[in-house]
Design a protein around this motif. Structure first.
Motif, short mmCIF file in Angstrom:
data_model
loop_
_atom_site.label_atom_id
_atom_site.label_comp_id
_atom_site.label_asym_id
_atom_site.label_seq_id
_atom_site.Cartn_x
_atom_site.Cartn_y
_atom_site.Cartn_z
N PHE A 236 0.84 -1.09 -0.14
CA PHE A 236 -0.01 -0.05 -0.17
C PHE A 236 0.84 1.07 -0.07
CE2 PHE A 236 -4.52 0.72 2.01
CZ PHE A 236 -4.87 0.79 0.63
N TYR A 237 2.01 1.17 0.66
CA TYR A 237 2.98 2.38 1.09
C TYR A 237 3.50 2.64 -0.40
CZ TYR A 237 6.97 5.09 2.49
OH TYR A 237 7.78 5.83 2.65
N GLY A 238 3.64 1.64 -1.41
CA GLY A 238 4.24 1.92 -2.84
C GLY A 238 5.76 1.51 -2.95
N THR A 239 5.84 0.36 -2.21
CA THR A 239 7.31 -0.15 -2.15
C THR A 239 7.54 -0.97 -3.59
OG1 THR A 239 7.73 -0.15 0.26
CG2 THR A 239 8.99 -1.93 -1.29
N GLN A 240 8.61 -0.87 -4.14
CA GLN A 240 8.95 -1.83 -5.36
C GLN A 240 10.68 -2.22 -4.91
OE1 GLN A 240 8.35 0.83 -8.67
NE2 GLN A 240 6.21 0.15 -8.95
N HIS A 387 2.13 -12.82 -12.61
CA HIS A 387 3.56 -12.78 -11.83
C HIS A 387 4.63 -11.78 -12.43
CE1 HIS A 387 2.27 -16.94 -11.88
NE2 HIS A 387 3.02 -17.04 -10.66
N SER A 388 4.52 -11.17 -13.77
CA SER A 388 5.22 -10.20 -14.29
C SER A 388 5.09 -8.82 -13.84
CB SER A 388 5.04 -10.30 -15.84
OG SER A 388 3.94 -9.95 -16.21
N MET A 389 3.60 -8.79 -13.05
CA MET A 389 3.48 -7.37 -12.57
C MET A 389 4.04 -7.11 -11.23
SD MET A 389 -0.54 -7.38 -13.65
CE MET A 389 -0.99 -7.58 -15.41
N LEU A 390 4.58 -8.37 -10.72
CA LEU A 390 5.43 -7.96 -9.26
C LEU A 390 6.94 -7.73 -9.39
CD1 LEU A 390 3.70 -11.05 -7.46
CD2 LEU A 390 3.04 -8.73 -7.40
N THR A 391 7.22 -6.79 -8.94
CA THR A 391 8.85 -6.58 -9.00
C THR A 391 9.80 -7.51 -8.55
OG1 THR A 391 9.06 -5.09 -7.15
CG2 THR A 391 8.11 -3.88 -9.03
N ASP A 392 9.54 -8.27 -7.39
CA ASP A 392 10.24 -9.09 -6.64
C ASP A 392 9.37 -10.11 -6.25
OD1 ASP A 392 8.81 -7.66 -4.91
OD2 ASP A 392 10.39 -7.60 -3.42
N CYS A 393 8.47 -10.64 -6.88
CA CYS A 393 7.54 -11.74 -6.60
C CYS A 393 6.61 -11.31 -5.22
CB CYS A 393 8.07 -13.18 -6.26
SG CYS A 393 7.90 -14.06 -7.61
N PRO A 396 4.11 -4.77 -5.98
CA PRO A 396 3.66 -4.51 -7.57
C PRO A 396 4.55 -3.65 -8.27
CG PRO A 396 2.00 -4.24 -5.78
CD PRO A 396 3.27 -4.40 -5.09
N SER A 397 4.49 -3.70 -9.59
CA SER A 397 4.83 -2.90 -10.51
C SER A 397 4.00 -1.78 -10.61
CB SER A 397 5.16 -3.44 -11.78
OG SER A 397 3.89 -3.75 -12.35
N VAL A 399 2.01 -0.74 -13.05
CA VAL A 399 1.00 -1.27 -13.67
C VAL A 399 0.10 -1.82 -12.68
CG1 VAL A 399 0.17 -2.90 -15.34
CG2 VAL A 399 2.26 -1.57 -15.84
N LEU A 400 0.61 -2.79 -11.87
CA LEU A 400 -0.21 -3.44 -10.83
C LEU A 400 -1.02 -2.53 -9.76
CD1 LEU A 400 -1.85 -6.11 -9.99
CD2 LEU A 400 0.31 -6.76 -8.63
N TYR A 401 -0.18 -1.39 -9.50
CA TYR A 401 -0.71 -0.45 -8.45
C TYR A 401 -1.90 0.12 -9.17
CZ TYR A 401 2.87 -0.67 -4.79
OH TYR A 401 3.71 -1.16 -3.82
N GLN A 402 -1.78 0.56 -10.27
CA GLN A 402 -2.87 1.14 -11.19
C GLN A 402 -4.11 0.24 -11.36
OE1 GLN A 402 -1.06 1.96 -14.92
NE2 GLN A 402 0.23 3.86 -14.11
N ILE A 403 -3.94 -1.03 -11.55
CA ILE A 403 -5.02 -1.90 -11.57
C ILE A 403 -5.97 -2.02 -10.33
CG2 ILE A 403 -5.71 -4.45 -11.45
CD1 ILE A 403 -3.46 -4.79 -13.66
N LYS A 404 -4.98 -1.91 -9.13
CA LYS A 404 -5.52 -2.16 -7.74
C LYS A 404 -6.26 -0.87 -7.54
CE LYS A 404 -2.97 -4.01 -4.36
NZ LYS A 404 -1.84 -3.94 -3.50
N ALA A 405 -5.75 0.22 -7.85
CA ALA A 405 -6.38 1.49 -7.59
C ALA A 405 -7.51 1.65 -8.24
CB ALA A 405 -5.28 2.67 -8.01
N GLN A 406 -7.72 1.20 -9.60
CA GLN A 406 -8.98 1.34 -10.20
C GLN A 406 -10.18 0.50 -9.57
OE1 GLN A 406 -9.69 3.50 -13.31
NE2 GLN A 406 -11.60 3.12 -12.42
N ARG A 407 -9.76 -0.57 -8.87
CA ARG A 407 -10.65 -1.52 -8.39
C ARG A 407 -11.05 -1.08 -7.14
NH1 ARG A 407 -11.64 -6.28 -10.38
NH2 ARG A 407 -12.29 -7.40 -8.66
N GLU A 408 -10.18 -0.10 -6.41
CA GLU A 408 -10.53 0.53 -5.20
C GLU A 408 -11.47 1.50 -5.41
OE1 GLU A 408 -5.95 -0.12 -3.22
OE2 GLU A 408 -6.68 1.85 -3.86
N TYR A 409 -11.40 2.25 -6.44
CA TYR A 409 -12.06 3.32 -6.79
C TYR A 409 -13.51 2.99 -7.33
CZ TYR A 409 -13.82 7.42 -9.54
OH TYR A 409 -14.56 8.48 -10.08
#
Length: 421
Positions: A236-240, A387-393, A396-397, A399-409
């Motif tokens: 949630f914090y935004g770590t990659q 799996h490719s949307m995770l930076t270290d398994c 999130p990258s 792209v995945l943060y954007q997907i999650k945010a849209q579903r939150e919205y």
């Protein structure tokens, strides 16, 4: 037919100190520049009313005074008169006084007034419109003389017939206004105060922008009416973590959610890397300094969004997690806020074998407690090559943060509509 004329470009330069730059002091005492500073939010408001030809440049400098900017000292690289020829702004906002009022600066009200007037004179001589802005109030005893300096700002605005953004008395009129500040009693504790300040800046500046663009002033947008407190872990914090290097993306889900909702909603990112639900509830150091039940009333959100689970599943106790969710929901409801649970994103490393189980617990408690649940886990797993949307398994990258945010919205919009009624 002749082509339509392009909209006139208007640049606004926001000058001031750290409270213009966007410094926030978190509950753990650490400082950070928020992406939701008042200049950033002012730009959102102005662009919504007038289009993208209006931009706001954040030139705030932490610790600065009017004397600093005039003389090009401290964190300024050149005197203001020498910087003006390359400054493309049509409008310049000036928000100083807090540091000027500190006795260690040794700047009397007379010196402050003379410096401010001189700054205005050379800025106007460069063909720029000036907007003066009162500083926010503070409760730090080091700035006990601040009201005298605010009075000077008002006096100069009246004498020189300049637009003035009144912040000081208005913010002091807010219930428990000190709760908007961090423990240093100077810098905002989160984005709420910056949202409020931006709205008041907009009310003064938008008519100037409209006049420069040759259009009618836009109607005042609906005010900020509530906030969303985003609690959770590093996802949630935004770590990659990319190639072993840890960083924080500006495209974290709370920041993206803020952009989706716009200026009427303040989304506060209070997530902590490595945090568990139990640590949040108990206020366990070093990630937290006070228990959740003590911290939440100082934030006063309308909605509290929880995204824990990944770290909890790493050797955590299932019953403790279940009971912790119930306790967390009860605490949120006690404050009058709406609790919302969010599933974590799936991971592909071997250190979280129980994550499926913990997601199941989250779902069952959401049903049991009649709490809105934002379903992320199975949906993300259904995406091709997720799996490719995770930076270290795990993290999130963008792209995945954007997907999650849209579903939150999508999930939160009906709640916000209910609050607006």
């Amino acid at each position: 037919m002749a082509p339509a004329a392009a909209a006139k470009s208007i640049v606004i330069d926001a000058e001031g100190d750290s409270t213009m730059r966007g410094t926030v002091q978190h509950a753990d005492g650490t400082y950070e520049y928020t992406a939701n500073s008042s200049p950033a939010n002012l730009q959102l408001l102005l662009q919504k009313a007038n289009g993208t030809s209006v931009t706001v440049v954040n030139s705030g400098v932490g610790g600065s005074t009017v004397a600093n900017v005039l003389n090009g000292v401290a964190r300024y690289t050149k005197p203001w008169k020498d910087a003006l020829p390359t400054n493309s702004a049509s409008i310049v906002i000036a928000n100083w006084a807090i540091n000027d009022s500190n006795p260690i600066v040794n700047e009397s009200t007379t010196v402050f007034e003379n410096d401010l007037i001189y700054w205005i004179q050379i800025t106007q001589a460069a063909g720029k419109a000036i907007v003066l802005e009162e500083p926010q109030p503070v409760c730090n005893a080091s700035f006990a003389a601040l009201p005298q300096y605010v009075a000077i700002v008002n006096k100069v605005a009246t004498q020189l017939n300049l637009p003035l953004v009144k912040q000081y008395d208005y913010i002091q009129s807010l219930a428990d206004w000190q709760s908007y500040l961090g423990s240093d009693c100077t810098h905002p504790a989160d984005d709420r105060l910056y949202q409020i300040k931006a709205q008041r800046e907009y009310d003064v500046i938008e008519p100037l922008v409209a006049k420069m663009m040759g259009v009618q002033p836009a109607p005042r947008p609906a005010p900020l009416i509530f906030s969303i407190d985003a609690e959770g872990d590093s996802t949630f914090y935004g770590t990659q973590i990319i190639n072993g290097v840890t960083s924080r993306t500006q495209n974290n889900t709370p920041a993206l959610l803020q952009k989706l909702f716009g200026s009427r909603v303040a989304v506060l990112n209070n997530a902590k890397g490595g945090a568990t639900l139990t640590q949040s509830i108990n206020g366990t150091a070093p990630r937290y300094s006070v228990p959740f039940a003590s911290r939440l009333p100082t934030i006063s959100p309308s909605i509290v969004l929880s995204n824990f689970g990944i770290n909890d599943a790493e050797g955590g106790d299932e019953d403790s997690y279940r009971n912790g969710l119930r306790s967390w929901i009860s605490t949120v409801r006690t404050t009058g806020a709406i609790p919302v649970l969010e599933e974590p994103n799936p991971v592909c490393d071997a250190t979280h074998p129980k994550l499926d189980t913990f997601v199941g617990i989250l779902r069952s408690v959401a049903t049991e407690q009649n709490v809105v649940l934002i379903a992320q886990y199975d949906y993300i797993k259904s995406l091709p090559n997720w799996h490719s949307m995770l930076t270290d398994c795990v993290h999130p990258s963008d792209v995945l943060y954007q997907i999650k945010a849209q579903r939150e919205y999508t999930a939160l919009t009906p709640l916000i509509a209910t609050l607006q009624k």
